[in-house]
Design a protein around this motif. Structure first.
Motif, PDB file in Angstrom:
ATOM      1  N   PRO A  56       0.867  -1.316   0.046  1.00 14.69           N
ATOM      2  CA  PRO A  56      -0.033  -0.142  -0.001  1.00 14.69           C
ATOM      3  C   PRO A  56       0.938   1.448  -0.037  1.00 14.69           C
ATOM      4  O   PRO A  56       1.997   1.422   0.921  1.00 14.69           O
ATOM      5  CB  PRO A  56      -0.959  -0.072   1.344  1.00 14.69           C
ATOM      6  CG  PRO A  56      -0.587  -1.409   1.954  1.00 14.69           C
ATOM      7  CD  PRO A  56       0.771  -2.044   1.074  1.00 14.69           C
ATOM      8  N   PHE A  57       0.417   2.090  -1.060  1.00 11.85           N
ATOM      9  CA  PHE A  57       0.882   3.348  -0.987  1.00 11.85           C
ATOM     10  C   PHE A  57       0.062   4.546  -0.545  1.00 11.85           C
ATOM     11  O   PHE A  57      -1.130   4.478  -0.993  1.00 11.85           O
ATOM     12  CB  PHE A  57       1.378   3.766  -2.713  1.00 11.85           C
ATOM     13  CG  PHE A  57       1.721   5.141  -2.753  1.00 11.85           C
ATOM     14  CD1 PHE A  57       2.920   5.615  -2.392  1.00 11.85           C
ATOM     15  CD2 PHE A  57       1.087   6.042  -3.757  1.00 11.85           C
ATOM     16  CE1 PHE A  57       3.564   6.766  -2.613  1.00 11.85           C
ATOM     17  CE2 PHE A  57       1.615   7.285  -3.896  1.00 11.85           C
ATOM     18  CZ  PHE A  57       2.994   7.601  -3.583  1.00 11.85           C
ATOM     19  N   ILE A  58       0.492   5.216   0.534  1.00 15.93           N
ATOM     20  CA  ILE A  58      -0.541   6.218   1.221  1.00 15.93           C
ATOM     21  C   ILE A  58      -0.103   7.809   1.030  1.00 15.93           C
ATOM     22  O   ILE A  58       1.351   7.706   1.445  1.00 15.93           O
ATOM     23  CB  ILE A  58      -0.781   5.706   2.753  1.00 15.93           C
ATOM     24  CG1 ILE A  58      -1.307   4.314   2.794  1.00 15.93           C
ATOM     25  CG2 ILE A  58      -1.624   6.632   3.442  1.00 15.93           C
ATOM     26  CD1 ILE A  58      -1.462   3.847   4.235  1.00 15.93           C
ATOM     27  N   VAL A  59      -0.742   8.589   0.892  1.00 15.92           N
ATOM     28  CA  VAL A  59      -0.291   9.828   0.671  1.00 15.92           C
ATOM     29  C   VAL A  59      -1.312  10.644   1.388  1.00 15.92           C
ATOM     30  O   VAL A  59      -2.637  10.690   1.101  1.00 15.92           O
ATOM     31  CB  VAL A  59      -0.393  10.253  -0.740  1.00 15.92           C
ATOM     32  CG1 VAL A  59       0.220  11.840  -0.745  1.00 15.92           C
ATOM     33  CG2 VAL A  59       0.647   9.530  -1.814  1.00 15.92           C
ATOM     34  N   PHE A  60      -0.777  11.530   2.378  1.00 17.89           N
ATOM     35  CA  PHE A  60      -1.756  12.454   2.767  1.00 17.89           C
ATOM     36  C   PHE A  60      -0.935  13.773   3.530  1.00 17.89           C
ATOM     37  O   PHE A  60       0.182  13.777   3.175  1.00 17.89           O
ATOM     38  CB  PHE A  60      -2.219  11.933   4.151  1.00 17.89           C
ATOM     39  CG  PHE A  60      -1.152  11.580   5.312  1.00 17.89           C
ATOM     40  CD1 PHE A  60      -0.756  12.447   6.301  1.00 17.89           C
ATOM     41  CD2 PHE A  60      -0.506  10.427   5.133  1.00 17.89           C
ATOM     42  CE1 PHE A  60       0.222  12.196   7.110  1.00 17.89           C
ATOM     43  CE2 PHE A  60       0.627  10.017   6.115  1.00 17.89           C
ATOM     44  CZ  PHE A  60       0.897  10.883   7.263  1.00 17.89           C
ATOM     45  N   SER A  61      -1.704  14.815   3.699  1.00 22.65           N
ATOM     46  CA  SER A  61      -1.142  16.271   3.956  1.00 22.65           C
ATOM     47  C   SER A  61      -1.314  16.421   5.491  1.00 22.65           C
ATOM     48  O   SER A  61      -2.252  15.910   6.193  1.00 22.65           O
ATOM     49  CB  SER A  61      -1.695  17.048   3.118  1.00 22.65           C
ATOM     50  OG  SER A  61      -1.318  16.965   1.693  1.00 22.65           O
ATOM     51  N   THR A  62      -0.509  17.466   5.756  1.00 23.05           N
ATOM     52  CA  THR A  62      -0.550  18.023   7.238  1.00 23.05           C
ATOM     53  C   THR A  62      -0.053  19.143   7.324  1.00 23.05           C
ATOM     54  O   THR A  62       0.510  19.849   6.213  1.00 23.05           O
ATOM     55  CB  THR A  62      -0.092  17.005   8.249  1.00 23.05           C
ATOM     56  OG1 THR A  62      -0.429  17.344   9.645  1.00 23.05           O
ATOM     57  CG2 THR A  62       1.426  16.929   8.285  1.00 23.05           C
ATOM     58  N   ILE A  63      -0.067  19.833   8.568  1.00 22.95           N
ATOM     59  CA  ILE A  63       0.178  21.323   8.425  1.00 22.95           C
ATOM     60  C   ILE A  63       1.806  21.403   9.501  1.00 22.95           C
ATOM     61  O   ILE A  63       1.693  20.744  10.454  1.00 22.95           O
ATOM     62  CB  ILE A  63      -0.734  22.412   9.120  1.00 22.95           C
ATOM     63  CG1 ILE A  63      -1.746  22.571   8.224  1.00 22.95           C
ATOM     64  CG2 ILE A  63       0.020  23.775   9.360  1.00 22.95           C
ATOM     65  CD1 ILE A  63      -3.063  23.257   8.645  1.00 22.95           C
ATOM     66  N   ALA A  64       2.684  21.779   8.827  1.00 20.55           N
ATOM     67  CA  ALA A  64       3.902  21.900   9.670  1.00 20.55           C
ATOM     68  C   ALA A  64       3.636  22.941  10.837  1.00 20.55           C
ATOM     69  O   ALA A  64       3.495  24.216  10.605  1.00 20.55           O
ATOM     70  CB  ALA A  64       5.227  22.481   8.792  1.00 20.55           C
ATOM     71  N   THR A  65       3.715  22.542  11.814  1.00 20.82           N
ATOM     72  CA  THR A  65       3.546  23.318  13.205  1.00 20.82           C
ATOM     73  C   THR A  65       4.678  23.507  14.280  1.00 20.82           C
ATOM     74  O   THR A  65       4.874  24.634  14.748  1.00 20.82           O
ATOM     75  CB  THR A  65       2.246  22.790  14.040  1.00 20.82           C
ATOM     76  OG1 THR A  65       2.613  21.523  14.550  1.00 20.82           O
ATOM     77  CG2 THR A  65       1.162  22.898  13.475  1.00 20.82           C
ATOM     78  N   ALA A  66       5.528  22.394  14.174  1.00 20.03           N
ATOM     79  CA  ALA A  66       6.678  22.519  14.973  1.00 20.03           C
ATOM     80  C   ALA A  66       7.794  21.751  14.515  1.00 20.03           C
ATOM     81  O   ALA A  66       7.413  20.583  14.022  1.00 20.03           O
ATOM     82  CB  ALA A  66       6.384  22.487  16.532  1.00 20.03           C
ATOM     83  N   SER A  67       8.932  21.944  14.737  1.00 23.37           N
ATOM     84  CA  SER A  67      10.150  21.129  14.697  1.00 23.37           C
ATOM     85  C   SER A  67       9.680  19.562  15.409  1.00 23.37           C
ATOM     86  O   SER A  67       9.522  19.850  16.752  1.00 23.37           O
ATOM     87  CB  SER A  67      11.549  21.531  14.855  1.00 23.37           C
ATOM     88  OG  SER A  67      11.722  22.510  14.119  1.00 23.37           O
ATOM     89  N   GLY A  68       9.927  18.552  14.977  1.00 19.50           N
ATOM     90  CA  GLY A  68       9.657  17.357  15.744  1.00 19.50           C
ATOM     91  C   GLY A  68       9.643  16.005  14.985  1.00 19.50           C
ATOM     92  O   GLY A  68       9.758  16.375  13.576  1.00 19.50           O
TER      93      GLY A  68
END
Length: 105
Positions: free
Chosen positions: A70-82
């Motif tokens: 399975p190949f999974i692609v999603f997005s999120t917002i960069a909020t903090a280094s970690g």
């Protein structure tokens, strides 16, 4: 099993980032038969989660309808280094974990 990750190493605060994962897994649906005509037991990755800096940012429950590897692609917002913690769990209870780190400026 082997997993490949594509996670940006850096981003600006508030930037939307795209994350791609690929894991090597045969994803036996339980509908196939082996060379002797015996059913091949179902063994699929049933759960994928991603945690970013400790908080779950993505969860996906998979079914027999998904292809092998399975190949999974999603997005999120960069909020903090970690760190990002990726976790795949299959029907047998086996768990694969991978990590990646992002620096946010």
């Amino acid at each position: 099993m082997a997993a490949l990750l594509n996670v940006p190493t850096s981003a600006k605060a508030g930037e939307i980032i795209e994350i791609k994962t690929l894991i090597s897994h045969p994803m036996h649906t339980g509908y196939n038969r082996d060379d002797n005509g015996q059913p091949v037991p179902r063994d699929i990755i049933r759960l994928f989660t991603c945690r970013y800096d400790g908080a779950e940012v993505f969860r996906m429950e998979l079914t027999q309808a998904i292809a092998s590897n399975p190949f999974i692609v999603f997005s999120t917002i960069a909020t903090a280094s970690g760190p990002f913690l990726f976790e795949w769990t299959d029907d047998k209870g086996q768990v694969w974990r991978e990590t990646a780190t992002i620096t946010v400026a």
